[in-house]
Design an enzyme around this catalytic site. Structure first.
Site, short mmCIF file in Angstrom:
data_model
loop_
_atom_site.label_atom_id
_atom_site.label_comp_id
_atom_site.label_asym_id
_atom_site.label_seq_id
_atom_site.Cartn_x
_atom_site.Cartn_y
_atom_site.Cartn_z
NE ARG A 42 20.80 40.46 -1.74
CZ ARG A 42 22.10 40.76 -1.76
NH1 ARG A 42 22.90 40.19 -2.65
NH2 ARG A 42 22.59 41.62 -0.90
CG HIS A 46 19.09 44.87 -3.74
ND1 HIS A 46 20.41 44.75 -3.37
CD2 HIS A 46 18.38 44.24 -2.76
CE1 HIS A 46 20.50 44.08 -2.22
NE2 HIS A 46 19.29 43.75 -1.85
CG ASN A 74 23.22 47.03 -4.77
OD1 ASN A 74 22.37 46.29 -4.27
ND2 ASN A 74 22.96 48.28 -5.09
CG HIS A 174 15.95 35.76 2.66
ND1 HIS A 174 16.33 36.47 3.76
CD2 HIS A 174 16.22 36.56 1.59
CE1 HIS A 174 16.80 37.67 3.38
NE2 HIS A 174 16.73 37.74 2.07
C1 HEM Z 1 13.66 42.03 5.02
C2 HEM Z 1 14.86 42.53 4.88
C3 HEM Z 1 15.95 41.85 4.08
C4 HEM Z 1 17.24 41.75 4.46
C5 HEM Z 1 17.86 42.32 5.73
C6 HEM Z 1 17.92 41.00 3.43
C7 HEM Z 1 19.27 40.70 3.45
C8 HEM Z 1 19.89 39.81 2.59
C9 HEM Z 1 21.28 39.42 2.69
C10 HEM Z 1 22.29 39.96 3.68
C11 HEM Z 1 21.49 38.49 1.71
C12 HEM Z 1 22.81 37.76 1.42
C13 HEM Z 1 23.54 38.44 0.30
C14 HEM Z 1 24.88 37.80 0.02
O1 HEM Z 1 25.68 37.66 0.96
O2 HEM Z 1 25.15 37.44 -1.12
C15 HEM Z 1 20.25 38.30 1.01
C16 HEM Z 1 20.07 37.43 -0.04
C17 HEM Z 1 18.89 37.30 -0.74
N1 HEM Z 1 17.76 38.08 -0.59
FE1 HEM Z 1 17.39 39.34 0.94
N2 HEM Z 1 17.04 40.66 2.47
C18 HEM Z 1 15.81 41.16 2.80
C19 HEM Z 1 14.67 41.09 2.05
C20 HEM Z 1 14.56 40.45 0.83
C21 HEM Z 1 13.43 40.54 -0.06
C22 HEM Z 1 12.20 41.40 0.17
C23 HEM Z 1 13.70 39.75 -1.13
C24 HEM Z 1 12.87 39.48 -2.35
C25 HEM Z 1 11.57 39.36 -2.35
C26 HEM Z 1 15.00 39.14 -0.89
C27 HEM Z 1 15.58 38.22 -1.71
C28 HEM Z 1 16.83 37.67 -1.50
C29 HEM Z 1 17.35 36.54 -2.26
C30 HEM Z 1 16.61 35.75 -3.31
C31 HEM Z 1 18.65 36.33 -1.79
C32 HEM Z 1 19.66 35.27 -2.30
C33 HEM Z 1 20.49 35.90 -3.39
C34 HEM Z 1 21.44 34.94 -4.08
O3 HEM Z 1 21.40 33.73 -3.86
O4 HEM Z 1 22.25 35.42 -4.90
N3 HEM Z 1 15.50 39.62 0.28
N4 HEM Z 1 19.30 39.12 1.55
CA LIG Z 2 15.76 51.32 -9.34
#
Ligand code: HEM
Ligand SMILES: [Ca+2]
Ligand SMILES: [Ca+2]
Length: 306
Positions: A42, A46, A74, A174
């Site tokens: 993530r 970002h 972030n 995800h």
């Molecule tokens: C498509 C639109 C996307 C939205 C709206 C989105 C939104 C989010 C949100 C709200 C979280 C939870 C954060 C938290 O509460 O800690 C999250 C976690 C995460 N996102 Fe996304 N995300 C998107 C795309 C992506 C992409 C493209 C990737 C990487 C290729 C990604 C990888 C991750 C990962 C791995 C987590 C887990 C992070 C952790 O466990 O610390 N996301 N995302």
């Molecule tokens: Ca950058």
């Protein structure tokens, strides 16, 4: 400045142990802190969507500048993800000081971690330089939100050169990691979203019952195989087990559903498309010698910008 030509062997002469040092730092860290892989993936996403893959997200705030990582969007990036970059940087500075950029460290560490938890291997090309800017106020509008529509998310991905299919493939990230309750609380409180699997909703309501006071509560994004990088995320979406509204909507929206079906039925297709999209993500907005530097510390610019 024109984008630099990234190459696989960029550090072959100047830091021959680069691959080995990254791998040997990442392996024990992921063993001790299994959330590192998701957090780092993530963090990399970002970084690349804000000013390109230039380590701007790693900069610490000081009195003169509120940095990207301190924007609300972030704030939930986990400490373990920043920590792995610091550890690798420290190890590299001993072996080849001043050579490897923080942006390259993050790109390579992400690949190693994704592969380590079961995801596809892909080539990481190197030679990115670290950027000179990191501004919290620029984050809004450049990163997708959990409550956005598919067209809204697509406009953010399009700005970075991605198609709708790539948006779906990358959302497969995800398949690992967590989300804090506030990101999906509107799907369970005050009323449960009828499209959410009822049993799953019950678990989430209980987990998140005190989320406004206990802000650390978090749920797995993929409740079935949370630690394994696989295509379960897409299978989940069909069963109402998509946690975020932005996950569920990929199945609901007729423009993205065919891609969800494809990846749910064919893990090989998902891995192939995810790998190509990650290579592409790593090329977004990369900086060369003219508009970047190799930071001595990943959380500080080499020169104080005042
Ligand atoms: C498509 C639109 C996307 C939205 C709206 C989105 C939104 C989010 C949100 C709200 C979280 C939870 C954060 C938290 O509460 O800690 C999250 C976690 C995460 N996102 Fe996304 N995300 C998107 C795309 C992506 C992409 C493209 C990737 C990487 C290729 C990604 C990888 C991750 C990962 C791995 C987590 C887990 C992070 C952790 O466990 O610390 N996301 N995302
Ligand atoms: Ca950058
Ligand atoms: Ca999974």
């Amino acid at each position: 400045a024109p984008p630099p030509n990234l190459t696989k062997d960029y550090y072959q002469k100047t830091c021959p142990d680069f691959n080995k040092i990254v791998r040997e730092t990442v392996t024990p860290k992921q063993g001790q802190q299994p959330t590192t892989a998701a957090g780092t993936l993530r963090l990399f996403f970002h970084d690349c969507f804000m000013e390109g893959c230039d380590a701007s997200v790693l900069i610490a705030t000081n009195s003169f500048n509120k940095a990207e990582r301190d924007d609300d969007l972030n704030e939930s990036l986990p400490g373990d993800a920043f920590d792995i970059v610091t550890r690798i940087k420290t190890a590299l500075e001993l072996s080849c000081p001043g050579v490897v950029s923080c942006a390259d460290i993050l790109a390579q560490a992400t690949r190693d971690l994704v592969t380590m938890v079961g995801g596809p291997f892909y080539e990481v090309k190197l030679g990115r330089k670290d950027g000179f800017e990191s501004k919290a106020h620029k984050v809004k509008g450049n990163l997708p939100l959990a409550n956005q529509s598919v067209p809204d998310m697509l406009s953010i991905f399009k700005k970075n050169g991605f198609t709708l299919k790539e948006l779906v493939a990358l959302s497969g990230g995800h398949t690992i990691g967590f989300s804090h309750c506030k990101e999906f609380s509107n799907r369970i409180f005050p009323k449960v979203d009828p499209e959410l699997n009822a049993k799953f909703a019950g678990v989430l309501k209980d987990l998140c019952k005190n989320f406004e006071t206990n802000k650390t509560m978090a749920a797995f994004l993929d409740p079935v195989t949370p630690g394994k990088f696989d295509n379960m995320y897409f299978k989940n979406l069909k069963r109402g087990l998509g946690l975020l509204a932005s996950d569920h909507i990929l199945f609901k929206d007729p423009s993205t559903r065919p891609f969800v079906e494809l990846y749910a039925n064919n893990q090989t297709a998902f891995f192939e498309d995810f790998a190509r999209a990650m290579e592409k993500l790593g090329r977004v907005g990369v900086k060369g010698e003219k508009d970047g530097e190799v930071r001595r510390r990943c959380d500080h610019f080499n020169k104080l910008n005042v």
